[in-house]
Design an enzyme around this catalytic site. Sequence first.
Site, PDB file in Angstrom:
ATOM      1  N   HIS A 149      32.753  40.871  40.234  1.00 12.25           N
ATOM      2  CA  HIS A 149      31.513  41.420  39.688  1.00 12.25           C
ATOM      3  C   HIS A 149      30.666  42.016  40.808  1.00 12.25           C
ATOM      4  O   HIS A 149      30.439  41.366  41.824  1.00 12.25           O
ATOM      5  CB  HIS A 149      30.712  40.336  38.973  1.00 12.25           C
ATOM      6  CG  HIS A 149      31.453  39.704  37.834  1.00 12.25           C
ATOM      7  ND1 HIS A 149      32.475  38.799  38.028  1.00 12.25           N
ATOM      8  CD2 HIS A 149      31.325  39.861  36.488  1.00 12.25           C
ATOM      9  CE1 HIS A 149      32.951  38.420  36.859  1.00 12.25           C
ATOM     10  NE2 HIS A 149      32.278  39.045  35.910  1.00 12.25           N
ATOM     11  N   LYS A 176      39.932  41.929  35.760  1.00  9.40           N
ATOM     12  CA  LYS A 176      38.634  42.335  35.213  1.00  9.40           C
ATOM     13  C   LYS A 176      37.680  42.696  36.345  1.00  9.40           C
ATOM     14  O   LYS A 176      37.487  41.914  37.283  1.00  9.40           O
ATOM     15  CB  LYS A 176      38.032  41.204  34.382  1.00  9.40           C
ATOM     16  CG  LYS A 176      36.591  41.470  33.937  1.00  9.40           C
ATOM     17  CD  LYS A 176      35.908  40.201  33.468  1.00  9.40           C
ATOM     18  CE  LYS A 176      34.413  40.405  33.283  1.00  9.40           C
ATOM     19  NZ  LYS A 176      33.690  39.133  33.033  1.00  9.40           N
TER      20      LYS A 176
END
Length: 257
Positions: A149, A176
């Site tokens: 992230h 991700k």
Amino acid sequence: MKPLPFAPRALPAIIVPILARTGDDAARQAIAVSSHEGVDVLEWRIDPLVVEAADSEQAGVSEQYGGSAWDADLARSYGAFARTRIPTLVTVRSEAEGGHCPVERYTEAVEAAIALRPAAVDVEMGREESARLLEAAKEAGVATVVSAHSWEATPSSQQLDTAFAVMASSGADVVKIAVMPHSMEDVLTLLGATARASQAHEVPVIGIAMGELGRVTRLCAGEFGSAATFATVGAGSAPGQMTAEQVDLVRSILLRG
């Protein structure tokens, strides 16, 4: 678009996060969310429970963190998730990546998540023990989502391409990456990198731009190769999330062409 290996349908999956301060609250939310149409995966964010366990330790009212009492509470609450028959992704989000779990407790918490034997666990790529945790999950027969992230900005196209490649070679089942855009050009950068990664790598990828600017990626990133999006039923877990109903409607329109 390569589908998630633990999702029931070959579609861009809709993952609904569940955050609660107690296991009982999480269990109640899981049961409530499971009645909504279009929900493919539940994501149980257990990092708030880590904070509660730490607070109890300091107050001297519970066993040592990671002890049998905490594990038993976690297992009991997970039983409600299992009964929904919706695959569950268990996530421990560290403070370093926008969550609640202190970094020094991250490894223990992910090990506890793996012990539940859910459909999948999230492992942050930036943690020192990520390779060992990925291997531990594999040995337990639990699928893995390796995540990264960027809460401050959107990396360059080259940086994103490199990150997707490194993460895809980690042994995880899904990759991700979530970024914070500051312009629509940043959103396009994320979508472009996701599209390239979905073609270049064997594992499914998830690409998300957060915040209000990134809302479009919550709706249509599947058109760019993203295997899933995160949506809400009730409270969300990140800025810019939309409701599962909204995302499912757009998904159905796009799939019909």
